[in-house]
Scaffold this motif. Structure first.
Motif, PDB file in Angstrom:
ATOM      1  N   TYR A  33       0.785  -1.176   0.394  1.00 50.29           N
ATOM      2  CA  TYR A  33       0.026   0.295  -0.427  1.00 50.29           C
ATOM      3  C   TYR A  33       1.222   0.898  -0.042  1.00 50.29           C
ATOM      4  N   TYR A  35       0.724   5.358   1.124  1.00 46.03           N
ATOM      5  CA  TYR A  35      -0.652   6.006   1.877  1.00 46.03           C
ATOM      6  C   TYR A  35       0.142   7.548   2.042  1.00 46.03           C
ATOM      7  N   GLN A  37      -0.095  11.405   3.753  1.00 41.07           N
ATOM      8  CA  GLN A  37      -0.415  11.904   5.767  1.00 41.07           C
ATOM      9  C   GLN A  37       0.581  13.065   5.425  1.00 41.07           C
ATOM     10  N   ALA A  42      -4.794  12.288   9.308  1.00 41.82           N
ATOM     11  CA  ALA A  42      -4.465  11.278   9.441  1.00 41.82           C
ATOM     12  C   ALA A  42      -4.287  10.652   7.408  1.00 41.82           C
ATOM     13  N   PRO A  43      -3.396   9.392   8.008  1.00 43.68           N
ATOM     14  CA  PRO A  43      -3.070   8.396   6.654  1.00 43.68           C
ATOM     15  C   PRO A  43      -4.466   8.740   6.019  1.00 43.68           C
ATOM     16  N   MET A  88       3.910  12.946   4.044  1.00 44.89           N
ATOM     17  CA  MET A  88       4.550  11.860   4.586  1.00 44.89           C
ATOM     18  C   MET A  88       4.597  11.071   3.501  1.00 44.89           C
ATOM     19  N   LEU A  90       4.194   7.137   3.207  1.00 42.64           N
ATOM     20  CA  LEU A  90       4.006   6.062   4.147  1.00 42.64           C
ATOM     21  C   LEU A  90       3.808   4.704   3.153  1.00 42.64           C
ATOM     22  N   GLN A 104      -2.176  -4.407   8.796  1.00 39.12           N
ATOM     23  CA  GLN A 104      -1.028  -3.741   7.974  1.00 39.12           C
ATOM     24  C   GLN A 104       0.080  -3.517   8.642  1.00 39.12           C
ATOM     25  N   PHE A 105       1.422  -3.449   8.259  1.00 47.01           N
ATOM     26  CA  PHE A 105       2.970  -3.249   8.824  1.00 47.01           C
ATOM     27  C   PHE A 105       3.676  -1.898   8.162  1.00 47.01           C
ATOM     28  N   PHE A 106       3.889  -0.937   8.339  1.00 45.68           N
ATOM     29  CA  PHE A 106       4.081   0.431   7.627  1.00 45.68           C
ATOM     30  C   PHE A 106       5.699   0.637   7.769  1.00 45.68           C
ATOM     31  N   GLY A 107       6.284   0.961   7.162  1.00 50.21           N
ATOM     32  CA  GLY A 107       7.720   2.004   7.264  1.00 50.21           C
ATOM     33  C   GLY A 107       7.943   2.962   8.143  1.00 50.21           C
ATOM     34  N   PRO A 108       8.898   2.854   7.817  1.00 46.46           N
ATOM     35  CA  PRO A 108       9.165   5.018   8.356  1.00 46.46           C
ATOM     36  C   PRO A 108       8.785   5.920   7.769  1.00 46.46           C
ATOM     37  N   ARG A 111       9.706  11.381   4.039  1.00 38.10           N
ATOM     38  CA  ARG A 111       8.880  13.101   4.516  1.00 38.10           C
ATOM     39  C   ARG A 111       9.759  13.797   2.700  1.00 38.10           C
TER      40      ARG A 111
ATOM     41  N   GLN B  33      -6.991  -1.658  14.057  1.00 37.92           N
ATOM     42  CA  GLN B  33      -5.501  -1.386  14.862  1.00 37.92           C
ATOM     43  C   GLN B  33      -5.535  -0.733  15.672  1.00 37.92           C
ATOM     44  N   GLN B  42       7.368   7.267  12.395  1.00 38.18           N
ATOM     45  CA  GLN B  42       6.858   5.876  11.708  1.00 38.18           C
ATOM     46  C   GLN B  42       5.769   5.381  12.859  1.00 38.18           C
ATOM     47  N   LEU B  43       4.589   4.812  12.424  1.00 34.60           N
ATOM     48  CA  LEU B  43       2.957   4.113  12.693  1.00 34.60           C
ATOM     49  C   LEU B  43       4.027   2.963  12.689  1.00 34.60           C
ATOM     50  N   ASN B  45       2.750  -0.698  15.035  1.00 32.11           N
ATOM     51  CA  ASN B  45       1.516  -0.964  15.685  1.00 32.11           C
ATOM     52  C   ASN B  45       1.794  -1.896  17.501  1.00 32.11           C
ATOM     53  N   PHE B  86      -3.292   6.138  16.776  1.00 35.51           N
ATOM     54  CA  PHE B  86      -5.064   6.026  15.417  1.00 35.51           C
ATOM     55  C   PHE B  86      -5.263   5.348  15.877  1.00 35.51           C
ATOM     56  N   PHE B 100      -8.068   5.067   8.785  1.00 38.53           N
ATOM     57  CA  PHE B 100      -7.987   5.734  10.167  1.00 38.53           C
ATOM     58  C   PHE B 100      -9.192   6.873  10.426  1.00 38.53           C
ATOM     59  N   GLY B 101      -8.372   6.767  11.924  1.00 34.95           N
ATOM     60  CA  GLY B 101      -9.479   7.302  13.145  1.00 34.95           C
ATOM     61  C   GLY B 101      -8.959   9.098  12.874  1.00 34.95           C
TER      62      GLY B 101
END
Lengths: 115, 110
Positions: A33, A35, A37, A42-43, A88, A90, A104-108, A111, B33, B42-43, B45, B86, B100-101
């Motif tokens: 994915y 995103y 932001q 929010a993303p 940003m 993501l 879901q797992f996000f990268g850093p 920017r 989540q 960085q998001l 989890n 979030f 997302f919220g």
């Protein structure tokens, strides 16, 4: 450790100059994915790849494109960045097919600054 | 589309205090989540919790899917807990897209 990697972490480009952001993953997840932001928001999902199938969100501008040459890599191309594209970016992955859940797992993030 | 509201929008705590963050959603969900966005963006989890209760150290979360809300508890807060929290949900229908919220911005002061 398995992870989602984004390069570069910071990118500066000029108004109208094409830019490419990179995402790679060692998780072997089949969904990737992108995103966007913006500050204090929010993303927002731009698009995703389910395996090789590309899925664009209805409100993603045509200025944004993506490529996924293989399972591990995914690129975000901004053809003619405007000042409003500063944000940003993501990258995230998930593997609902293999794991039965769609966490879901996000990268850093990268920017992006547009001058 | 589904609406995801978080409260409070901003929270300031002294180190060591406890807090509860709330996430309300307007429709049935398949997945929920909780994330912590650190000052570098960085998001991270925290929990994958479509229903029930989970705990991880000083953090715990509870989702009551039938009543369409989730709670995140932070106990004995530390300055490193600062950032934006979030919640994000996936609806029961269609593609499994995270919505997302509005986020809760937390500042923990020493």
């Amino acid at each position: 450790d398995a992870m989602v990697i984004q390069n570069p972490r910071y990118q500066v480009t000029q108004f109208g100059k094409p830019v490419t952001l990179s995402c790679s993953q060692t998780l072997n997840h089949n969904v990737m994915y992108w995103y966007q932001q913006k500050s204090s928001q929010a993303p927002k999902l731009l698009f995703h790849y389910y395996d090789k199938d590309f899925n664009n969100e209805a409100d993603t501008p045509d200025n944004f494109q993506s490529r996924r040459p293989n399972t591990s890599f995914c690129f975000l191309d901004i053809r003619s960045p405007g000042l409003g594209d500063a944000a940003m970016y993501l990258c995230a992955t998930s593997s609902p097919r293999d794991r039965g859940i769609d966490e879901q797992f996000f990268g850093p993030g990268t920017r992006l600054t547009v001058l | 589309g589904i609406q995801v509201e978080q409260s409070p929008p901003d929270l300031i705590l002294q180190e060591g205090a406890n807090s509860t963050l709330r996430c309300n959603f307007s429709d049935s969900v398949n997945n929920l989540q909780w994330f912590h966005q650190n000052p570098w963006g960085q998001l991270i989890n925290l929990f994958y919790i479509p229903s029930g209760t989970k705990q991880n150290g000083r953090l715990s979360a509870t989702t009551v899917a039938t009543e369409r809300y989730s709670l995140l508890y932070i106990s004995s807060s530390q300055t490193t807990d600062s950032g934006v929290y979030f919640c994000a949900v996936v609806m029961n229908t269609g593609f499994q897209k995270l919505v997302f919220g509005t986020g809760t911005r937390l500042l923990v002061s020493p």
